[in-house]
Structure formats: structure tokens, C-alpha cells
Design an enzyme around this catalytic site. Structure first.
Site, PDB file in Angstrom:
ATOM      1  N   ASN A 114       0.839  -1.193   0.000  1.00  0.00           N
ATOM      2  CA  ASN A 114       0.000   0.000   0.000  1.00  0.00           C
ATOM      3  C   ASN A 114       0.883   1.255   0.000  1.00  0.00           C
ATOM      4  OD1 ASN A 114      -2.405   1.683   0.194  1.00  0.00           O
ATOM      5  ND2 ASN A 114      -3.422  -0.095   1.061  1.00  0.00           N
ATOM      6  N   ARG A 115       0.402   2.354   0.564  1.00  0.00           N
ATOM      7  CA  ARG A 115       1.048   3.650   0.343  1.00  0.00           C
ATOM      8  C   ARG A 115       1.707   4.220   1.597  1.00  0.00           C
ATOM      9  NH1 ARG A 115      -3.511   2.971  -2.591  1.00  0.00           N
ATOM     10  NH2 ARG A 115      -3.393   3.475  -4.821  1.00  0.00           N
ATOM     11  N   HIS A 126       3.516   0.065  -2.636  1.00  0.00           N
ATOM     12  CA  HIS A 126       3.949  -1.332  -2.681  1.00  0.00           C
ATOM     13  C   HIS A 126       5.464  -1.497  -2.702  1.00  0.00           C
ATOM     14  CE1 HIS A 126      -0.165  -2.364  -2.895  1.00  0.00           C
ATOM     15  NE2 HIS A 126      -0.326  -2.260  -4.198  1.00  0.00           N
ATOM     16  N   HIS A 158      -1.432  -9.578  -3.799  1.00  0.00           N
ATOM     17  CA  HIS A 158      -2.240  -8.666  -4.624  1.00  0.00           C
ATOM     18  C   HIS A 158      -2.983  -9.426  -5.726  1.00  0.00           C
ATOM     19  CE1 HIS A 158      -3.317  -4.966  -6.766  1.00  0.00           C
ATOM     20  NE2 HIS A 158      -2.835  -4.277  -5.747  1.00  0.00           N
ATOM     21  N   GLN A 177      -7.582  -4.166   2.451  1.00  0.00           N
ATOM     22  CA  GLN A 177      -7.764  -3.231   1.349  1.00  0.00           C
ATOM     23  C   GLN A 177      -8.683  -3.882   0.317  1.00  0.00           C
ATOM     24  OE1 GLN A 177      -6.249  -0.214   1.442  1.00  0.00           O
ATOM     25  NE2 GLN A 177      -6.575   0.633  -0.613  1.00  0.00           N
ATOM     26  N   GLU A 210      -6.733  -7.347   0.062  1.00  0.00           N
ATOM     27  CA  GLU A 210      -5.375  -7.442   0.581  1.00  0.00           C
ATOM     28  C   GLU A 210      -5.341  -7.267   2.096  1.00  0.00           C
ATOM     29  OE1 GLU A 210      -2.743  -4.764  -1.967  1.00  0.00           O
ATOM     30  OE2 GLU A 210      -4.777  -4.122  -2.481  1.00  0.00           O
TER      31      GLU A 210
END
Length: 379
Positions: free
Chosen positions: A107-108, A133, A204, A316, A344
């Protein structure tokens, strides 16, 4: 959350993996063959696990990726329900995270910046102004080593050097895929480091229960998320820090709801920001002691059902909003918006910059783990 993981939690993850791998081991099958050659000469392999219930899973060493997952519908007809490419060349030229292991930090991270004990670190920015990622060459873009192949499982390893993508510490990461006769595919991720660092690893996989080559998008497939809150984001998909209840919003999937029922509801700014769903739901505020049910997806046409269990606090959900017709999958089908969904399990995005979310730290001598279990059935 990821800091100071208990020995009991790690032991539980390993125990789950062993139980899954050991169930009906004598009746499972494994095939191993070349999948292609990297520009640097590295050989990529494909390992296919099969059971006697018509379920098979193919894992490639590039990105420790789930390349295919075949499972029967209510009439017993099998279909590959995981998006992916038929050859290595497309994984290299058109990366889409299809089935990939993502890390070091899934993720971020806002602006790719974070600090550990007062020291500042910078991960590559590859998603607008943010890092996604793990950066430009995360775990999805390296070739993992095969450690062990059994009748029911494959264990892969990657050693990420100190300073890789701006992350401190040499990190040794293990990904073990196992398939049993209960139609359960498990993935157990573990990691150890030589220096204090941050970590968030997940898978993912893109799913379409109608089949990856189907003309039917996933919008009529019914999703249940066992979470009563989610994390709103800014326009760059970074959580604002608020934990918002889903009740009365388009984010309420506590009861089975078609994925497409509200995916274009522009009355909610969050949907506008993500061009659909691309948010983290809050299943709990801390890691669970063992995997528990987090999500269920059912396809009313084929009867296929996917249940996802994990021990992570967040999940997610991404509704395939950015599939833009530039990728063609294994069956020759062009993947377009809404052709897949992604689930995720993970710690919360941008946790290193948001102390209220917990901790993403991993210290030397500790073991990080994330256990995912995909359970397939048809009715």
C-alpha cells in the site's frame, strides 16, 4: 502493529500453514517447470499445486506471484479465476501486480517519507507523490528462490539487501503457498531483519469468480466485509487519520452486497477520489492471534464462493478501477475496469506516519508474519 510480534503469533501462523499443507498430503500433486528467462539470465519457474477436488494453484518465482487459480463452479466445471499473464514477457513489460507478493511496505506511504528513531528515510515515489507497494522495484519485481517443494506446498525466499528501495536492514522474506483437500490455499509470509525497519507484506491477487477470461465483470458478485469501519483518504489515497463507521455509507458491506451496487456513487467524495473502491477496512485495531474470516465473495451465476481469512487488522478492497484495457490476460481477454476485485489483508496504509494506527516496526530478533487463507467452494 507489526512491531514486537509475539512468539505465539508466529508459531500460530506456522502451525496453520503446516496443518493446511499436511491435510490429505498423499492425494495432492505438484508440477514444476520453467516459466521464462529474465534479462539478467535468471530462470523463472512455475510450480503448480493440485488437489483431487479440481482446485489447482500455479505460483511463479517472479514476484512470488499467484499466476493461476482454477476451481470448479456449481456444475463442476473448472475455470481460472485469477487474473494474470501467460508468459513472463508480459509480467516484465506490463506490470500490474497480478497475484504478486507486495512489499517491503504494501500500500502507500505519504511522499515515501518516514522516520525510525529520529532518522529519516525515503522510499521511491511511484504513485503520484507517494510510494506504493515498496517503490519502483518492490518484492513483486524480483525473482524469488525456491527453498522447498512438497506434495502440497512451495516455499520461496527473497533476501532484500540493506538499503533496498530506501529501507534499512537486510530483510529475509519467506512466502509459503499450500493447497489442501479442503480447497484452501494458504499463503504465509514471514520476515526477519538485521536492522530496525518497517514492513507490511501481502498478496495482490486479482479475482473474478466468473473466470479471468469471462465477459462478465465482477459488479454482480456479492461482497461481504466483516468490518464496521474504514479509513477515508485524501485525493492521493493516503488515509486522513479518521476511522469512519461504515453504517449509512456506500462503504457498508457487512451484508452481502453486489460490488457494483454503489461503485459509481459520486455523492460520496471518497468514491470520486478512488474512481470506485480503493480503501482499507478496519477489521480490528490490532493483529488477531489467529486467522479469522475477513471477507466473502459469491458469484450468483457460477455459484463460486471465495472466503478470505487473515490475522491482519485491515483489509484493502480495490474494485479494479484502473484496469484500462492495456493488458490482455491468459485467455486473450482484454482486462477492463470492473473485470476483477482485489482483497489485501495488511496493516493500515501509511502506518509509519500515523502513530494512532499502531506500529509497522520490525526489530532484529523478531519475526513478522501475515497468514492468508483463501477458501473456495460452490453452491
Amino acid at each position: 502493529m507489526a512491531g514486537n510480534p509475539s512468539r505465539l503469533s508466529v508459531a500460530a501462523a506456522v502451525t496453520v500453514a503446516c496443518l493446511l499443507a499436511g491435510a490429505h498430503a498423499a492425494s495432492a500433486e505438484t508440477a514444476r517447470k520453467p516459466f521464462g528467462m529474465l534479462p539478467d539470465g535468471g530462470a523463472v519457474e512455475a510450480i503448480t499445486l493440485k488437489n483431487h477436488k479440481g482446485v489447482s494453484a500455479t505460483v511463479i518465482t517472479y514476484g512470488a506471484s499467484l499466476q493461476a487459480l482454477t476451481t470448479p463452479d456449481r456444475k463442476g466445471k473448472g475455470a481460472d479465476i485469477a487474473l494474470g499473464y501467460a508468459d513472463l514477457g508480459h509480467y516484465l513489460s506490463q506490470p500490474q501486480y497480478f497475484g504478486a507478493t507486495v512489499g517491503r511496505f504494501a500500500n502507500r506511504i505519504a511522499r515515501g517519507q518516514y522516520s525510525i528513531d529520529g532518522a529519516a528515510f525515503q522510499a521511491p515515489v511511484n504513485n503520484g507523490v507517494n510510494s506504493l507497494h515498496g517503490g519502483t522495484k518492490g518484492f513483486d519485481k524480483v525473482n524469488w528462490s525456491v527453498v522447498r517443494v512438497t506434495d502440497t506446498s512451495v516455499e520461496l525466499e527473497y533476501v532484500s539487501p540493506d538499503g533496498d528501495m530506501g529501507y534499512p536492514g537486510q530483510m529475509t522474506v519467506d512466502a509459503t503457498y499450500s493447497l489442501n483437500e479442503n480447497n484452501e490455499l494458504s499463503i504465509v509470509y514471514t520476515a526477519k531483519t538485521t536492522k530496525t525497519t518497517i514492513v507490511n507484506i501481502t498478496n495482490h491477487a486479482y479475482w473474478n469468480l466468473a473466470g479471468e477470461g469471462s465477459e462478465r465483470p465482477v459488479y454482480d458478485q456479492r461482497l461481504t466485509l466483516l468490518a464496521d469501519a474504514y479509513l477515508p483518504t485524501d485525493a492521493g489515497a493516503i488515509p486522513t487519520g479518521e476511522v469512519r463507521k461504515v453504517a449509512g455509507t456506500v462503504f457498508d458491506f457487512r451484508k452481502p452486497t453486489p460490488i457494483g451496487a454503489r461503485v459509481r456513487d459520486a455523492s460520496d467524495t471518497q468514491i470520486v477520489y478512488g474512481r470506485g473502491y480503493d480503501h482499507n477496512w478496519v477489521a480490528s485495531r490490532t493483529r488477531a492471534p489467529k486467522p479469522r474470516l475477513m471477507a466473502v465473495v459469491e458469484d450468483p451465476v457460477s455459484g463460486r464462493k471465495l472466503e478470505l481469512l487473515s490475522d491482519q487488522p485491515g483489509i484493502q478492497f480495490y474494485s479494479g478501477n484502473f484496469l484500462d484495457g492495456t493488458s490482455s490476460g491468459k485467455s486473450g481477454h482484454i482486462y477492463r475496469e470492473g473485470d476483477a476485485f482485489v482483497l489485501e489483508p495488511q496493516i493500515f496504509p501509511d502506518t509509519p506516519n500515523q502513530p494512532a494506527f499502531g506500529s509497522a516496526l520490525l526489530h532484529p530478533g523478531e519475526t513478522y508474519s501475515n497468514t492468508l487463507i483463501y477458501r473456495f467452494s460452490a453452491k
